[in-house]
Design an enzyme around this catalytic site. Structure first.
Site, PDB file in Angstrom:
ATOM      1  N   ASP A   1     -21.184  35.188 -35.596  1.00 57.50           N
ATOM      2  CA  ASP A   1     -20.518  34.952 -36.834  1.00 57.50           C
ATOM      3  C   ASP A   1     -19.125  35.314 -36.362  1.00 57.50           C
ATOM      4  O   ASP A   1     -18.859  36.443 -35.800  1.00 57.50           O
ATOM      5  CB  ASP A   1     -20.948  35.537 -38.014  1.00 57.50           C
ATOM      6  CG  ASP A   1     -20.465  34.847 -39.043  1.00 57.50           C
ATOM      7  OD1 ASP A   1     -19.319  34.187 -39.173  1.00 57.50           O
ATOM      8  OD2 ASP A   1     -21.433  34.317 -40.127  1.00 57.50           O
TER       9      ASP A   1
ATOM     10  N   CYS B   1     -14.068  24.702 -54.125  1.00 57.94           N
ATOM     11  CA  CYS B   1     -14.799  25.429 -53.021  1.00 57.94           C
ATOM     12  C   CYS B   1     -16.541  25.011 -53.649  1.00 57.94           C
ATOM     13  O   CYS B   1     -16.690  24.525 -54.759  1.00 57.94           O
ATOM     14  CB  CYS B   1     -14.898  26.914 -53.158  1.00 57.94           C
ATOM     15  SG  CYS B   1     -15.343  27.702 -54.750  1.00 57.94           S
TER      16      CYS B   1
ATOM     17  N   ASN C   1     -21.581  24.344 -42.048  1.00 56.02           N
ATOM     18  CA  ASN C   1     -21.023  23.261 -41.518  1.00 56.02           C
ATOM     19  C   ASN C   1     -21.786  22.619 -40.356  1.00 56.02           C
ATOM     20  O   ASN C   1     -22.472  23.110 -39.701  1.00 56.02           O
ATOM     21  CB  ASN C   1     -19.588  23.606 -40.908  1.00 56.02           C
ATOM     22  CG  ASN C   1     -19.473  24.731 -39.714  1.00 56.02           C
ATOM     23  OD1 ASN C   1     -19.643  24.103 -38.755  1.00 56.02           O
ATOM     24  ND2 ASN C   1     -19.708  25.771 -40.016  1.00 56.02           N
TER      25      ASN C   1
ATOM     26  N   CYS D   1     -32.027  15.358 -25.732  1.00 54.30           N
ATOM     27  CA  CYS D   1     -33.269  15.114 -26.541  1.00 54.30           C
ATOM     28  C   CYS D   1     -33.906  13.973 -25.977  1.00 54.30           C
ATOM     29  O   CYS D   1     -35.196  14.190 -25.955  1.00 54.30           O
ATOM     30  CB  CYS D   1     -32.609  14.969 -28.072  1.00 54.30           C
ATOM     31  SG  CYS D   1     -33.924  14.428 -29.173  1.00 54.30           S
TER      32      CYS D   1
END
Length: 403
Positions: free
Chosen positions: A102, A248, A182, A306
């Site tokens: 993070d 927010c 996100n 993938c």
């Protein structure tokens, strides 16, 4: 110039750690763990044994060997509302190693969610989390990285750590958990895991804070995040342009806790191999609804890795020995005749059975009747009549009293 910037960055991290220790000392903690490391888990039922309740899962037949939890390494990307609680739960469960990623700092606005405390405001989330988690369980190994994985330089390092940062250096981690907020970070994790063939789980909470989900992604076997992307990702819209100043997303500690709980529950079932592992599990707090499903990979997925993983999975599946269906033995017909001489006798006599059925009408070939109408029998009781005696009601009552 680059070297001096790197040295300054390292110095800032050192000062942040020193500040965290000082704030912990002032808040009443001494910064040291309350117990020494435990070399091996024990199922001994003692107040001083932090693993007795966990080891009871084996005694109750849920898990075959709970001690294996210490052999696994899990990477958590995003140490926010869901990620920090996920890290805490895995730490309390006794996971072998946690890698935390993070780049954000703890803010007072985070206090409505779980785990972090006000005195940790201003610290990097990974260092604040590491300090608290070490105090909870010193047996767990921690590795923290305070950077944004979506940048080019840090993405390469992120891939290196999940492929070499296992419990033994050089071995890959056993699972990657996405707890980011996100789509850009989710796509970065998806790209890395597809390229490495790394199994991972994704989690998320809605902006209105009343729903969430978790999803297990096994490259080639199940759909990746790019196989069925959200509209924002499919439309190539920059998320930053959707945010408005002064607005927010909502956040509830209850929803964060529920999503983190079902995520860690799925992790434990996946690692320790018990119960049914969910490939997708949703949560709707408004109706208390938990939808579940399996999403197949998209053969036309935009991610080339993938598609490559799908082909390799098909080859592995084709190489497996085919299991022939075992012939099912038909149950033998049990006849009424038996060696004990037991005979089944109907409670209805032949005459009663004959009287209960009527004549079968003549019908064309192929047509039968479900039942027949029995003959009408004359009821002799209906023909009995009582003659009028001519007595009044008062006379009849007087006669009854004298009886």
């Amino acid at each position: 110039m680059a070297d001096s910037v790197e040295r300054l960055r390292q110095r800032v991290e050192e000062l942040e750690q020193e500040l965290a220790r000082e704030r912990t000392r002032r808040s009443g903690g001494d910064g040291h763990c309350g117990r020494t490391r435990i070399q091996e888990m024990s199922d001994e039922v003692l107040d001083s044994n932090p693993y007795s309740r966990l080891m009871a899962l084996k005694r109750m037949g849920i898990v075959s060997d709970y001690k294996k939890i210490r052999t696994y390494a899990v990477a958590i990307v995003g140490v926010g509302g869901v990620g920090s609680v996920t890290a805490e739960m895995l730490t309390r469960c006794g996971i072998g190693k946690l890698l935390l990623f993070d780049y954000d700092k703890v803010e007072l606005a985070n206090m409505n969610r779980l785990f972090f405390q006000p005195y940790q405001a201003g610290l990097s989330k990974v260092h604040a989390a590491e300090h608290t988690l070490r105090n909870i369980n010193p047996d767990v190994l921690f590795e923290v990285h305070n950077y944004n994985i979506t940048t080019v330089e840090h993405f390469e390092h992120f891939m290196n750590r999940i492929s070499n940062g296992g419990l033994e250096e050089g071995q890959p981690v056993d699972l990657v958990l996405s707890c980011v907020d996100n789509f850009e970070a989710r796509m970065a994790i998806n790209t890395a895991c597809n390229e490495l063939g790394q199994t991972w789980m994704e989690s998320g909470v809605s902006e209105n804070a009343v729903s969430g989900h978790i999803q297990l992604m096994i490259p080639g076997e199940s759909a990746c995040f790019a196989c069925a992307p959200p509209l924002v990702v499919a439309s190539n819209i920059d998320e930053k342009t959707l945010k408005r100043e002064g607005v927010c997303a909502a956040s509830l500690p209850t929803t964060m806790g529920v999503v983190a709980g079902i995520l860690v529950q799925n992790v434990l079932k996946f690692l320790l191999k018990f119960g049914t592992v969910s490939f997708y599990l949703g949560y709707n707090a408004m109706q208390d609804f938990f939808p579940t499903m399996f999403m197949k990979p998209n053969p036309q997925c935009d991610d080339k890795n993938c598609r490559k993983q799908q082909e390799e999975y098909k080859k592995r599946a084709a190489a497996l020995p085919t299991q022939e269906a075992e012939p099912q033995e038909e149950a033998e017909v049990v006849h009424e005749d038996n060696e004990w001489g037991i005979e089944l006798v109907s409670e209805v006599s032949e005459e009663e059975l004959k009287n209960s059925s009527g004549p079968v009408p003549t019908l064309p070939e192929g047509i039968t009747v479900a039942y027949t109408v029995p003959k009408k029998t004359e009821d002799s009781a209906s023909e009995v009549t009582v003659e009028d005696s001519g007595e009044s009601l008062e006379d009849l009552m007087a006669r009854m009293k004298n009886m």
